[in-house]
Design an enzyme around this catalytic site. Sequence first.
Site, PDB file in Angstrom:
ATOM      1  N   VAL A  96     -30.953  -5.319 -15.687  1.00  0.00           N
ATOM      2  CA  VAL A  96     -31.193  -5.165 -14.309  1.00  0.00           C
ATOM      3  C   VAL A  96     -29.896  -5.176 -13.536  1.00  0.00           C
ATOM      4  O   VAL A  96     -29.621  -4.380 -12.389  1.00  0.00           O
ATOM      5  CB  VAL A  96     -31.702  -6.520 -13.658  1.00  0.00           C
ATOM      6  CG1 VAL A  96     -30.775  -7.910 -13.592  1.00  0.00           C
ATOM      7  CG2 VAL A  96     -32.074  -6.200 -12.009  1.00  0.00           C
ATOM      8  N   ALA A 248     -29.177 -12.309 -21.623  1.00  0.00           N
ATOM      9  CA  ALA A 248     -30.189 -11.924 -20.705  1.00  0.00           C
ATOM     10  C   ALA A 248     -30.042 -10.493 -20.277  1.00  0.00           C
ATOM     11  O   ALA A 248     -29.117 -10.143 -20.121  1.00  0.00           O
ATOM     12  CB  ALA A 248     -30.521 -12.796 -19.700  1.00  0.00           C
ATOM     13  N   ASP A 249     -31.127  -9.742 -20.256  1.00  0.00           N
ATOM     14  CA  ASP A 249     -31.061  -8.499 -19.554  1.00  0.00           C
ATOM     15  C   ASP A 249     -31.710  -8.361 -18.336  1.00  0.00           C
ATOM     16  O   ASP A 249     -31.092  -7.362 -17.380  1.00  0.00           O
ATOM     17  CB  ASP A 249     -32.007  -7.347 -20.591  1.00  0.00           C
ATOM     18  CG  ASP A 249     -31.046  -7.037 -21.796  1.00  0.00           C
ATOM     19  OD1 ASP A 249     -30.318  -6.035 -21.877  1.00  0.00           O
ATOM     20  OD2 ASP A 249     -31.153  -7.834 -22.897  1.00  0.00           O
ATOM     21  N   ARG A 250     -32.634  -9.272 -18.152  1.00  0.00           N
ATOM     22  CA  ARG A 250     -32.972  -9.429 -16.529  1.00  0.00           C
ATOM     23  C   ARG A 250     -33.671 -10.979 -16.478  1.00  0.00           C
ATOM     24  O   ARG A 250     -34.558 -11.359 -17.285  1.00  0.00           O
ATOM     25  CB  ARG A 250     -33.942  -8.580 -16.251  1.00  0.00           C
ATOM     26  CG  ARG A 250     -34.584  -8.534 -14.717  1.00  0.00           C
ATOM     27  CD  ARG A 250     -35.352  -7.628 -14.457  1.00  0.00           C
ATOM     28  NE  ARG A 250     -34.971  -6.083 -14.516  1.00  0.00           N
ATOM     29  CZ  ARG A 250     -35.158  -5.117 -13.781  1.00  0.00           C
ATOM     30  NH1 ARG A 250     -35.817  -5.394 -12.484  1.00  0.00           N
ATOM     31  NH2 ARG A 250     -34.670  -3.847 -13.880  1.00  0.00           N
ATOM     32  N   ALA A 258     -35.880 -11.796 -19.719  1.00  0.00           N
ATOM     33  CA  ALA A 258     -35.939 -10.705 -20.628  1.00  0.00           C
ATOM     34  C   ALA A 258     -34.720 -10.531 -21.362  1.00  0.00           C
ATOM     35  O   ALA A 258     -33.681 -10.408 -20.819  1.00  0.00           O
ATOM     36  CB  ALA A 258     -36.248  -9.554 -19.953  1.00  0.00           C
TER      37      ALA A 258
END
Length: 364
Positions: A96, A248-250, A258
């Site tokens: 994100v 974390a990526d999102r 995620a």
Amino acid sequence: MTLQAIKWNKDDSKLEILDQTLLPAITRYVQVEGVEDGWKVINKMQVRGAPAIAIVGCLSLAVEILHRKNYEDKADLHQLIEDKLNYLVTARPTAVNMKTAANDLKHLAKNLKEDITCTLSQMVHRFTNSIVKMLELDIEDNKTIGNYGAVHIQNHIINKGSARILTHCNTGSLATAGYGTALGVIRSLHERGELEHVYCTETRPYNQGARLTAYELVHEKIPATLICDDMVAAVMKTKQLTAVIVGADRIAENGDTANKIGTYQIAVLAKYHNVPFFVAAPLTSVDFHIPNGDHIIIEERPEREMTHINDQRIAAMGISCWNPAFDVTPASLITGIITELGTFEPSKLIQAKKLMRSTEKIDQ
């Protein structure tokens, strides 16, 4: 000295990234001469890690803006910015940070365009300068995350000098502007003399743990052991882990997170073995526009990443493959989310939103 994944020369507006697909065997920097190059190095995972993706994507736009001289007017520049940012977001959709940065930059560009006191040259300067500040702020935020995480673990979990941490994928200097998120917490514990050992997973199928995290741990002389992804349960049963710390990526508003594929199953195992499970990420990784993880788009990668290693096929010919790059860990499995504003229970992320700086990440 930490590794440098992103090199920015402000004197000649030159951007270079460390090609992480070649590590650990070869250390080579690739020049990024514009947005098309930025999209490619992100999509091909020559640069990876949610914070680094956003920074490289935005810096590639700064390079293009500064090297192009023939703008008709501010509206022309504004349209280019809109188009290029929309394109960059498509390179890897799950993380994100790029989307958040793009939205902030679009807002900034619109304000500059509509400001009658701002000339075209001033618009170029103020817009690109705000992007460069992202690089500096990311390092500052990472160090703060590292300190908050280390203090929380010291105060609530460990006896002095006894932290035994498991981490997954790569969340260090190679995934950020410098220092790292989850690996930043580990680095901070090590600097304080509170770390006994780190276990890092290989992180199949792209092996970011074996290639990149192990590389960083060796570089920093941090005591560590590499394990296969299917050894996590055995490690938790036999090695008396203090905590799991991942990136974390999102992150959804409710705390669903995620992260690299395999994170979810590690969280399940941690719950079973009563090992605290932490997510370390800047607040730019929190998407307050989505209520839960069901709304997170999961990127699917090419089959070849599973079927081949170094151009050598390892899978049977004709077998079909499913290669999601990420999975979503439910908030119920997460002990705490470590941010630059402190450590929060997933259900209390809204408090972090209220504590956000009055000035946005990108100066407007």
